[in-house]
Write a protein that holds these residues in place. Structure first.
Motif, PDB file in Angstrom:
ATOM      1  N   ARG A 128       0.825  -1.207   0.000  1.00 14.22           N
ATOM      2  CA  ARG A 128       0.000   0.000   0.000  1.00 14.22           C
ATOM      3  C   ARG A 128       0.864   1.264   0.000  1.00 14.22           C
ATOM      4  O   ARG A 128       0.556   2.242  -0.694  1.00 14.22           O
ATOM      5  N   ALA A 129       1.939   1.250   0.765  1.00  7.94           N
ATOM      6  CA  ALA A 129       2.812   2.419   0.850  1.00  7.94           C
ATOM      7  C   ALA A 129       3.449   2.719  -0.504  1.00  7.94           C
ATOM      8  O   ALA A 129       3.529   3.889  -0.921  1.00  7.94           O
ATOM      9  N   CYS A 130       3.911   1.689  -1.194  1.00  7.47           N
ATOM     10  CA  CYS A 130       4.528   1.899  -2.506  1.00  7.47           C
ATOM     11  C   CYS A 130       3.534   2.497  -3.491  1.00  7.47           C
ATOM     12  O   CYS A 130       3.869   3.401  -4.270  1.00  7.47           O
ATOM     13  N   ILE A 131       2.304   2.013  -3.461  1.00  6.68           N
ATOM     14  CA  ILE A 131       1.292   2.530  -4.378  1.00  6.68           C
ATOM     15  C   ILE A 131       0.931   3.968  -4.018  1.00  6.68           C
ATOM     16  O   ILE A 131       0.769   4.825  -4.893  1.00  6.68           O
ATOM     17  N   SER A 132       0.834   4.257  -2.736  1.00  4.21           N
ATOM     18  CA  SER A 132       0.515   5.627  -2.319  1.00  4.21           C
ATOM     19  C   SER A 132       1.604   6.606  -2.729  1.00  4.21           C
ATOM     20  O   SER A 132       1.346   7.797  -2.934  1.00  4.21           O
ATOM     21  N   GLU A 133       2.824   6.091  -2.880  1.00  5.70           N
ATOM     22  CA  GLU A 133       3.948   6.938  -3.285  1.00  5.70           C
ATOM     23  C   GLU A 133       4.140   6.962  -4.799  1.00  5.70           C
ATOM     24  O   GLU A 133       5.084   7.584  -5.297  1.00  5.70           O
ATOM     25  N   GLY A 134       3.265   6.264  -5.542  1.00  8.65           N
ATOM     26  CA  GLY A 134       3.291   6.392  -6.998  1.00  8.65           C
ATOM     27  C   GLY A 134       3.473   5.131  -7.807  1.00  8.65           C
ATOM     28  O   GLY A 134       3.451   5.192  -9.047  1.00  8.65           O
ATOM     29  N   ALA A 135       3.668   3.966  -7.177  1.00  6.10           N
ATOM     30  CA  ALA A 135       3.813   2.729  -7.948  1.00  6.10           C
ATOM     31  C   ALA A 135       2.526   2.438  -8.719  1.00  6.10           C
ATOM     32  O   ALA A 135       1.436   2.498  -8.155  1.00  6.10           O
ATOM     33  N   ARG A 136       2.660   2.110  -9.994  1.00  8.26           N
ATOM     34  CA  ARG A 136       1.491   1.882 -10.843  1.00  8.26           C
ATOM     35  C   ARG A 136       1.189   0.411 -11.092  1.00  8.26           C
ATOM     36  O   ARG A 136       0.067   0.045 -11.441  1.00  8.26           O
ATOM     37  N   ILE A 137       2.194  -0.431 -10.953  1.00  2.00           N
ATOM     38  CA  ILE A 137       2.022  -1.866 -11.164  1.00  2.00           C
ATOM     39  C   ILE A 137       2.594  -2.618  -9.975  1.00  2.00           C
ATOM     40  O   ILE A 137       3.669  -2.284  -9.469  1.00  2.00           O
ATOM     41  N   VAL A 138       1.876  -3.645  -9.530  1.00  5.63           N
ATOM     42  CA  VAL A 138       2.417  -4.607  -8.572  1.00  5.63           C
ATOM     43  C   VAL A 138       2.484  -5.945  -9.291  1.00  5.63           C
ATOM     44  O   VAL A 138       1.465  -6.440  -9.777  1.00  5.63           O
ATOM     45  N   SER A 139       3.688  -6.492  -9.379  1.00  5.86           N
ATOM     46  CA  SER A 139       3.885  -7.764 -10.055  1.00  5.86           C
ATOM     47  C   SER A 139       4.122  -8.867  -9.031  1.00  5.86           C
ATOM     48  O   SER A 139       5.087  -8.817  -8.265  1.00  5.86           O
ATOM     49  N   PHE A 140       3.217  -9.853  -9.024  1.00  4.58           N
ATOM     50  CA  PHE A 140       3.401 -11.046  -8.198  1.00  4.58           C
ATOM     51  C   PHE A 140       4.205 -12.019  -9.055  1.00  4.58           C
ATOM     52  O   PHE A 140       3.665 -12.774  -9.846  1.00  4.58           O
ATOM     53  N   ALA A 141       5.531 -11.955  -8.865  1.00  6.06           N
ATOM     54  CA  ALA A 141       6.446 -12.488  -9.868  1.00  6.06           C
ATOM     55  C   ALA A 141       6.657 -13.989  -9.785  1.00  6.06           C
ATOM     56  O   ALA A 141       7.241 -14.566 -10.704  1.00  6.06           O
ATOM     57  N   SER A 142       6.237 -14.622  -8.709  1.00  6.50           N
ATOM     58  CA  SER A 142       6.398 -16.083  -8.619  1.00  6.50           C
ATOM     59  C   SER A 142       5.198 -16.682  -7.894  1.00  6.50           C
ATOM     60  O   SER A 142       5.343 -17.356  -6.884  1.00  6.50           O
ATOM     61  N   LEU A 143       4.010 -16.412  -8.443  1.00  6.93           N
ATOM     62  CA  LEU A 143       2.774 -16.889  -7.830  1.00  6.93           C
ATOM     63  C   LEU A 143       2.746 -18.414  -7.801  1.00  6.93           C
ATOM     64  O   LEU A 143       3.054 -19.067  -8.795  1.00  6.93           O
ATOM     65  N   PHE A 144       2.405 -18.964  -6.630  1.00  8.20           N
ATOM     66  CA  PHE A 144       2.363 -20.395  -6.315  1.00  8.20           C
ATOM     67  C   PHE A 144       3.698 -20.939  -5.809  1.00  8.20           C
ATOM     68  O   PHE A 144       3.819 -22.126  -5.539  1.00  8.20           O
ATOM     69  N   ARG A 145       4.716 -20.078  -5.687  1.00 10.08           N
ATOM     70  CA  ARG A 145       5.969 -20.454  -5.029  1.00 10.08           C
ATOM     71  C   ARG A 145       6.218 -19.465  -3.890  1.00 10.08           C
ATOM     72  O   ARG A 145       5.810 -18.302  -3.953  1.00 10.08           O
ATOM     73  N   ALA A 146       6.919 -19.917  -2.853  1.00  8.25           N
ATOM     74  CA  ALA A 146       7.222 -19.037  -1.726  1.00  8.25           C
ATOM     75  C   ALA A 146       7.942 -17.778  -2.229  1.00  8.25           C
ATOM     76  O   ALA A 146       8.761 -17.850  -3.141  1.00  8.25           O
ATOM     77  N   PRO A 147       7.587 -16.622  -1.653  1.00 10.68           N
ATOM     78  CA  PRO A 147       6.675 -16.426  -0.526  1.00 10.68           C
ATOM     79  C   PRO A 147       5.210 -16.253  -0.931  1.00 10.68           C
ATOM     80  O   PRO A 147       4.398 -15.813  -0.129  1.00 10.68           O
ATOM     81  N   LEU A 148       4.885 -16.609  -2.178  1.00  7.22           N
ATOM     82  CA  LEU A 148       3.525 -16.407  -2.688  1.00  7.22           C
ATOM     83  C   LEU A 148       2.814 -17.746  -2.863  1.00  7.22           C
ATOM     84  O   LEU A 148       2.180 -18.016  -3.883  1.00  7.22           O
ATOM     85  N   ASP A 149       2.915 -18.604  -1.829  1.00  8.23           N
ATOM     86  CA  ASP A 149       2.289 -19.923  -1.916  1.00  8.23           C
ATOM     87  C   ASP A 149       1.430 -20.241  -0.697  1.00  8.23           C
ATOM     88  O   ASP A 149       1.154 -21.408  -0.407  1.00  8.23           O
ATOM     89  N   GLN A 150       0.976 -19.206  -0.003  1.00 12.83           N
ATOM     90  CA  GLN A 150       0.053 -19.373   1.117  1.00 12.83           C
ATOM     91  C   GLN A 150      -1.192 -18.539   0.811  1.00 12.83           C
ATOM     92  O   GLN A 150      -1.102 -17.308   0.704  1.00 12.83           O
ATOM     93  N   PRO A 151      -2.342 -19.176   0.618  1.00 13.66           N
ATOM     94  CA  PRO A 151      -3.528 -18.480   0.104  1.00 13.66           C
ATOM     95  C   PRO A 151      -3.894 -17.213   0.861  1.00 13.66           C
ATOM     96  O   PRO A 151      -4.184 -16.181   0.243  1.00 13.66           O
ATOM     97  N   GLU A 152      -3.893 -17.274   2.199  1.00 15.15           N
ATOM     98  CA  GLU A 152      -4.316 -16.086   2.952  1.00 15.15           C
ATOM     99  C   GLU A 152      -3.349 -14.927   2.746  1.00 15.15           C
ATOM    100  O   GLU A 152      -3.764 -13.760   2.684  1.00 15.15           O
ATOM    101  N   VAL A 153      -2.064 -15.219   2.600  1.00 19.52           N
ATOM    102  CA  VAL A 153      -1.066 -14.182   2.359  1.00 19.52           C
ATOM    103  C   VAL A 153      -1.249 -13.577   0.976  1.00 19.52           C
ATOM    104  O   VAL A 153      -1.283 -12.354   0.803  1.00 19.52           O
ATOM    105  N   VAL A 154      -1.381 -14.441  -0.029  1.00 22.20           N
ATOM    106  CA  VAL A 154      -1.517 -13.961  -1.405  1.00 22.20           C
ATOM    107  C   VAL A 154      -2.792 -13.153  -1.578  1.00 22.20           C
ATOM    108  O   VAL A 154      -2.795 -12.078  -2.205  1.00 22.20           O
ATOM    109  N   CYS A 155      -3.889 -13.635  -1.031  1.00 21.61           N
ATOM    110  CA  CYS A 155      -5.159 -12.899  -1.151  1.00 21.61           C
ATOM    111  C   CYS A 155      -5.048 -11.523  -0.517  1.00 21.61           C
ATOM    112  O   CYS A 155      -5.537 -10.526  -1.068  1.00 21.61           O
ATOM    113  N   SER A 156      -4.387 -11.448   0.636  1.00 22.80           N
ATOM    114  CA  SER A 156      -4.214 -10.160   1.315  1.00 22.80           C
ATOM    115  C   SER A 156      -3.400  -9.190   0.457  1.00 22.80           C
ATOM    116  O   SER A 156      -3.740  -8.006   0.334  1.00 22.80           O
ATOM    117  N   LEU A 157      -2.335  -9.687  -0.162  1.00 25.24           N
ATOM    118  CA  LEU A 157      -1.464  -8.829  -0.964  1.00 25.24           C
ATOM    119  C   LEU A 157      -2.150  -8.367  -2.246  1.00 25.24           C
ATOM    120  O   LEU A 157      -2.064  -7.184  -2.619  1.00 25.24           O
TER     121      LEU A 157
END
Length: 311
Positions: A128-157
């Motif tokens: 949220r902080a990065c976007i508030s400061e001007g980031a236009r894209i958030v890339s989830f660069a390795s979805l389904f592998r750590a650290p993006l392999d826990q559903p509640e974490v990924v959904c929150s992000l």
């Protein structure tokens, strides 16, 4: 310059062995054309390539307090990345992967349980902080592998990125140590604007198998089925990376293919990450969906002509 793209995912040190001979001495010893250390991992690759294209990229990942971790942080700093999202975590080891590259550029790899990154959870507040400061894209660069392999974490992000107004991109992997699938992310799939599986990952995610030994038309039909399955789940745009064939792209308005460029191939490591980075670079410039795919193919073609993903 304000960070334009925040890349979340893996940071890995790759030991790349190219051109291994088959036991030339007959004594269990062999030799290779080259053995090098390179930085890798989808988030590192995407952010480094974006920086080389003149974009300000932020890196969000975890590394250990070890030699490999310092390699990641020092190189990210040298290349001008925003490293505020890089967590140095005592008690974990920075993942190191063995990459074996044949002289035709094809490759295989070995990873270890260090890639689970136990105890590390990416911060939705940092997103949220990065976007508030001007980031236009958030890339989830390795979805389904750590650290993006826990559903509640990924959904929150993903929810944090979408609700804060960023474009959400997701580059996918086949799960290894933890299992997760599309059903686990059902509530946030409509928040993903662009998804970038390769053909194997698209088959895994959708259950639509690509037929082997088929004609180009039949393969295209398989890719269409995969893409349509993902679109029906609410995802905005689908780009299936098809290796030496290029990519198959789809949205609710159009389906098309972009062929790969015919270039000398040294190493395909990170080619998909380069495609995604080139796509996002063009997206930031306001290009059309097709033009973004063409830019991604161009960036991938440049990457396969040298060893490693980002040099």
């Amino acid at each position: 310059m304000t960070t334009e793209v925040l890349c979340i995912g893996q940071a890995v040190v790759d030991c790349i062995t190219r051109g291994v001979e088959d036991d030339p001495f007959g004594r269990g010893k062999t030799r290779a054309a080259s053995i090098t250390l390179n930085l890798g991992g989808d988030a590192v690759n995407e952010s480094f390539v974006l920086a080389s294209l003149g974009r300000k990229a932020g890196l969000m990942c975890a590394v250990g307090d070890d030699l490999a971790g310092r390699f990641v942080v020092n190189e990210a700093t040298r290349r001008g990345l925003d490293t505020a999202g890089v967590s140095i975590v005592t008690g974990i080891a920075t993942p190191v992967a063995n990459m074996f590259v044949k002289l035709d550029g094809s490759r295989s790899s070995v990873t270890s349980a260090a890639s689970i990154l136990p105890g590390y959870v990416p911060s939705a507040d940092h997103v949220r902080a990065c976007i508030s400061e001007g980031a236009r894209i958030v890339s989830f660069a390795s979805l389904f592998r750590a650290p993006l392999d826990q559903p509640e974490v990924v959904c929150s992000l993903i929810r944090a990125a979408h609700e804060s107004g960023a474009i959400v991109c997701a580059d996918t992997k086949i799960p290894t140590f933890r299992k997760m699938d599309l059903d686990d992310l059902a509530p946030v799939l409509p928040m993903i604007d662009y998804i970038f599986p390769n053909e194997t990952e698209a088959a895994f995610l959708t259950g639509v198998e690509e037929r082997t030994g088929t004609s180009e038309a039949e393969s295209s039909d398989d890719y269409r089925k995969m893409a349509d399955t993902l679109l029906r789940r609410g995802i905005g745009h689908v780009v299936i990376k098809t290796g030496e064939k290029g990519c198959y792209a789809a949205s609710r308005e159009e389906h098309f293919t972009v062929p790969a460029l015919q270039v000398p191939v040294v190493d395909t490591t990170g080619a998909g990450d380069n495609l995604v980075a080139g796509f996002m670079h063009a997206l930031l410039a306001g290009r059309s969906f097709r033009e973004c795919c063409e830019a991604g193919i161009l960036t991938a073609a440049a990457s396969v002509q040298h060893l490693g993903a980002t040099d």
